[in-house]
Design a protein around this motif. Sequence first.
Motif, mmCIF file in Angstrom:
data_model
loop_
_atom_site.group_PDB
_atom_site.id
_atom_site.type_symbol
_atom_site.label_atom_id
_atom_site.label_comp_id
_atom_site.label_asym_id
_atom_site.label_seq_id
_atom_site.Cartn_x
_atom_site.Cartn_y
_atom_site.Cartn_z
ATOM 1 N N PRO A 1 4.508 -0.824 14.541
ATOM 2 C CA PRO A 1 5.114 -1.747 13.566
ATOM 3 C C PRO A 1 4.076 -2.693 12.957
ATOM 4 N N ALA A 2 4.459 -3.368 11.877
ATOM 5 C CA ALA A 2 3.537 -4.232 11.150
ATOM 6 C C ALA A 2 3.046 -5.376 12.026
ATOM 7 N N ARG A 3 1.726 -5.617 11.971
ATOM 8 C CA ARG A 3 1.101 -6.715 12.716
ATOM 9 C C ARG A 3 0.154 -7.463 11.789
ATOM 10 N N PHE A 4 -0.077 -8.721 12.124
ATOM 11 C CA PHE A 4 -1.006 -9.546 11.349
ATOM 12 C C PHE A 4 -2.414 -8.977 11.451
ATOM 13 N N VAL A 5 -3.107 -8.899 10.298
ATOM 14 C CA VAL A 5 -4.491 -8.421 10.270
ATOM 15 C C VAL A 5 -5.446 -9.574 9.998
ATOM 16 N N ARG A 6 -5.217 -10.283 8.884
ATOM 17 C CA ARG A 6 -6.074 -11.423 8.537
ATOM 18 C C ARG A 6 -5.442 -12.182 7.383
ATOM 19 N N GLU B 1 -1.112 -3.089 4.263
ATOM 20 C CA GLU B 1 -2.008 -1.939 4.273
ATOM 21 C C GLU B 1 -1.217 -0.643 4.121
ATOM 22 N N ALA B 2 -1.915 0.422 3.741
ATOM 23 C CA ALA B 2 -1.274 1.726 3.611
ATOM 24 C C ALA B 2 -0.646 2.145 4.933
ATOM 25 N N GLY B 3 0.557 2.696 4.865
ATOM 26 C CA GLY B 3 1.232 3.195 6.057
ATOM 27 C C GLY B 3 1.896 2.139 6.916
ATOM 28 N N THR B 4 1.993 0.915 6.430
ATOM 29 C CA THR B 4 2.605 -0.159 7.211
ATOM 30 C C THR B 4 4.116 0.048 7.326
ATOM 31 N N VAL B 5 4.655 -0.181 8.503
ATOM 32 C CA VAL B 5 6.099 -0.102 8.725
ATOM 33 C C VAL B 5 6.606 -1.500 9.080
ATOM 34 N N VAL B 6 7.348 -2.089 8.140
ATOM 35 C CA VAL B 6 7.934 -3.415 8.359
ATOM 36 C C VAL B 6 9.330 -3.188 8.933
ATOM 37 N N GLY C 1 0.811 -1.215 0.000
ATOM 38 C CA GLY C 1 0.000 0.000 0.000
ATOM 39 C C GLY C 1 0.840 1.259 0.000
ATOM 40 N N THR C 2 0.178 2.400 -0.062
ATOM 41 C CA THR C 2 0.875 3.684 -0.097
ATOM 42 C C THR C 2 1.583 3.971 1.221
ATOM 43 N N ARG C 3 2.697 4.701 1.110
ATOM 44 C CA ARG C 3 3.457 5.224 2.260
ATOM 45 C C ARG C 3 3.938 4.122 3.204
ATOM 46 N N CYS C 4 4.247 2.968 2.682
ATOM 47 C CA CYS C 4 4.809 1.908 3.512
ATOM 48 C C CYS C 4 6.322 2.076 3.638
ATOM 49 N N VAL C 5 6.882 1.471 4.672
ATOM 50 C CA VAL C 5 8.323 1.469 4.889
ATOM 51 C C VAL C 5 8.764 0.033 5.133
ATOM 52 N N LEU C 6 9.710 -0.435 4.331
ATOM 53 C CA LEU C 6 10.278 -1.769 4.509
ATOM 54 C C LEU C 6 11.732 -1.596 4.909
ATOM 55 N N GLY C 7 12.045 -1.955 6.152
ATOM 56 C CA GLY C 7 13.379 -1.758 6.680
ATOM 57 C C GLY C 7 14.388 -2.759 6.144
ATOM 58 N N SER C 8 15.641 -2.484 6.430
ATOM 59 C CA SER C 8 16.741 -3.322 5.946
ATOM 60 C C SER C 8 16.601 -4.755 6.445
ATOM 61 N N GLY C 9 16.716 -5.699 5.516
ATOM 62 C CA GLY C 9 16.642 -7.107 5.866
ATOM 63 C C GLY C 9 15.238 -7.651 6.017
ATOM 64 N N SER C 10 14.219 -6.845 5.790
ATOM 65 C CA SER C 10 12.843 -7.350 5.882
ATOM 66 C C SER C 10 12.534 -8.246 4.687
ATOM 67 N N TYR C 11 11.540 -9.115 4.866
ATOM 68 C CA TYR C 11 11.246 -10.128 3.844
ATOM 69 C C TYR C 11 9.735 -10.305 3.755
ATOM 70 N N VAL C 12 9.200 -10.091 2.541
ATOM 71 C CA VAL C 12 7.770 -10.267 2.311
ATOM 72 C C VAL C 12 7.599 -11.472 1.398
ATOM 73 N N GLU C 13 6.929 -12.510 1.891
ATOM 74 C CA GLU C 13 6.737 -13.709 1.101
ATOM 75 C C GLU C 13 5.661 -13.491 0.039
ATOM 76 N N GLU C 14 5.554 -14.443 -0.884
ATOM 77 C CA GLU C 14 4.634 -14.308 -2.016
ATOM 78 C C GLU C 14 3.180 -14.301 -1.559
ATOM 79 N N ASN C 15 2.331 -13.700 -2.403
ATOM 80 C CA ASN C 15 0.877 -13.659 -2.183
ATOM 81 C C ASN C 15 0.498 -12.972 -0.880
ATOM 82 N N ALA C 16 1.241 -11.923 -0.528
ATOM 83 C CA ALA C 16 0.963 -11.168 0.695
ATOM 84 C C ALA C 16 0.580 -9.744 0.346
ATOM 85 N N ALA C 17 0.076 -9.009 1.339
ATOM 86 C CA ALA C 17 -0.321 -7.618 1.113
ATOM 87 C C ALA C 17 -0.050 -6.802 2.371
#
Length: 247
Positions: free
Chosen positions: A194-199, A173-178, A155-171
């Motif tokens: 920080p990013a938390r599980f939603v559903r 939300e806007a403003g998420t900080v990983v 989503g918009t305005r997200c931040v993915l920090g150094s070394g973070s990992y997003v697996e396939e078929n994931a999403a």
Amino acid sequence: MALRNALARVAGPLRGCAVHSASLAPAGVIGTLKTRPPPGPSHRSYRNLVEHELYDRSRQEYTLGNRVPSVAPDAWIAPNATLIGDTDVADQCSVWHGSVLKGDLGAVRLGAFSNVQERCVIDAAGAATRIGQHVTIGTGTSISAAVVEDNVLIGTRCVLGSGSYVEENAALEAGTVVEPGQLIPSGQLWGGNPARFVRDLDGNEVLEIQQIAREVYGNSQSHADQSTPWGLDYAQTEALRKALGRE
């Protein structure tokens, strides 16, 4: 468009008279400047404003030593997007206005059918950043030395920090900080700072992620049709400079 605007600015002093330096307006346009005025009270008002230039001095691609940007023939890079150093943009990708892919400290790889929307910054601060296929990166997102697998919606305005990992078929939300080193599991929606599980995502939502990526590429082709071919602006500007006697 920039050239037409510049011509409109200088048309007044050029209309109906011979072209010579004394007739040129002090608009601050490259190639149409008066002689620099002597020092005095008005000296500070002398400016070569970038918005008055005939063409933009910035470039889409910057080579750093042996680190050279690579762009697939059918990818679209917006005129004011920037690729720096070791960046690789694969087939049917799009990088939108104001975004920067910065491969000065490591490699940045954008997989096929993916898109980076407006005003994003993707760098590789000490480690490679790899973006998979069918990934949509929302406006204003920052990604640094991270890995995003295939079929991901950010989503918009997200931040993915150094070394973070997003697996396939994931999403995300806007403003998420990983946070640095954090893992986003496959098939899940995460959000917050920080990013938390939603559903969990259902099958239709997973299929929609890929469809969104393909639609963004289709839309980018409408923009590509309006882009000026590389080098044409510069050639037109040099022709104008020659006509004005400012070679």
